[in-house]
Motif scaffolding. Structure first.
Motif, mmCIF file in Angstrom:
data_model
loop_
_atom_site.group_PDB
_atom_site.id
_atom_site.type_symbol
_atom_site.label_atom_id
_atom_site.label_comp_id
_atom_site.label_asym_id
_atom_site.label_seq_id
_atom_site.Cartn_x
_atom_site.Cartn_y
_atom_site.Cartn_z
ATOM 1 N N TRP A 1 0.849 -1.190 0.000
ATOM 2 C CA TRP A 1 0.000 0.000 0.000
ATOM 3 C C TRP A 1 0.881 1.235 0.000
ATOM 4 N N GLY B 1 0.181 6.874 -3.520
ATOM 5 C CA GLY B 1 -0.037 7.009 -4.955
ATOM 6 C C GLY B 1 -0.634 5.783 -5.600
ATOM 7 N N ASP B 2 -0.583 4.635 -4.905
ATOM 8 C CA ASP B 2 -1.189 3.431 -5.462
ATOM 9 C C ASP B 2 -2.710 3.538 -5.422
ATOM 10 N N GLU B 3 -3.350 2.820 -6.297
ATOM 11 C CA GLU B 3 -4.811 2.816 -6.344
ATOM 12 C C GLU B 3 -5.372 2.312 -5.014
ATOM 13 N N GLY B 4 -6.358 3.025 -4.506
ATOM 14 C CA GLY B 4 -7.011 2.604 -3.273
ATOM 15 C C GLY B 4 -6.327 3.055 -1.998
ATOM 16 N N THR B 5 -5.349 3.974 -2.104
ATOM 17 C CA THR B 5 -4.622 4.403 -0.900
ATOM 18 C C THR B 5 -4.918 5.848 -0.500
ATOM 19 N N THR B 6 -5.926 6.474 -1.144
ATOM 20 C CA THR B 6 -6.176 7.885 -0.867
ATOM 21 C C THR B 6 -6.633 8.126 0.576
ATOM 22 N N ASP C 1 -11.132 13.818 1.448
ATOM 23 C CA ASP C 1 -10.718 12.416 1.600
ATOM 24 C C ASP C 1 -10.469 12.029 3.053
#
Length: 206
Positions: free
Chosen positions: A134, A137-142, A162
């Motif tokens: 995780w 910047g990875d998808e799903g880490t906002t 967020d």
């Protein structure tokens, strides 16, 4: 080892090869692991190898003090920035972006803290221990890492709330990423947007 000494017994040069040795060199057996890059700091007295570095001149002492002071000041600034990260606005954070610590897995991060990862900086969205799978910047880490970003004019780029970023003050100007125009917030704690779609909360800056 063939060793050339000066008049005070200090090591001037060394060589393993007799053909390259100075005419008045002596033979000496150095201890295993001896650091020959620092040989000038030693002298030889009979069979003894003595650490005896040449004293620094006053100018050299002052130069060392200056370097040490500069290093300490730089370290102090970094520590101050990192310890105060939670209080920084996005604009302030971007102005000192290279002073935040680099993200790493297995570290405990508190909500609101700021880290850098690659060329970007992120505000921590919730208390957690970082994991390799995780990354910022990875998808799903906002929810964990909120990207801090501004446009070229120095205005914050609007983004949806967020959990840690995306809340704007009264009269704060942001850039709408959809139309790349600037808008001024008409409300405190403004989480509505994007700005171009909710004119009741944002004024277009002409």
């Amino acid at each position: 080892m063939h060793v050339k000494l000066d008049q005070n017994g200090r090591i001037e040069s060394t060589t393993e090869y007799k053909e390259f040795a100075e005419p008045d060199s002596i033979e000496f057996s150095f201890p295993e692991g001896f650091d020959f890059s620092k040989q000038a700091d030693y002298r030889i007295d009979g069979e003894k190898l003595i650490y005896d570095p040449i004293p620094l001149s006053e100018a050299e002492v002052e130069a060392v003090k200056t370097v040490n002071m500069k290093t300490q000041m730089e370290n102090a600034i970094v520590l101050m920035v990192q310890s105060s990260a939670k209080t920084f606005t996005d604009k302030q954070a971007l102005s000192v972006s290279r002073l935040f610590e680099e993200w790493a897995p297995g570290k405990t991060y508190d909500k609101g803290y700021i880290i850098q990862c690659g060329n970007d900086i992120y505000r921590i969205g919730q208390n957690h221990t970082s994991q390799e799978q995780w990354k910022p910047g990875d998808e799903g880490t906002t929810a964990l890492y909120s990207l801090i970003k501004m446009d070229k004019g120095g205005y914050e780029e609007w983004k949806a709330w967020d959990g840690v970023s995306g809340i704007y003050a009264l009269d704060q100007v942001v850039m709408d990423p959809e139309d790349e125009r600037l808008y001024k917030s008409k409300a405190a704690n403004n989480v509505w947007g994007p700005p171009d779609s909710v004119p009741e909360f944002w004024d277009l800056c002409e």
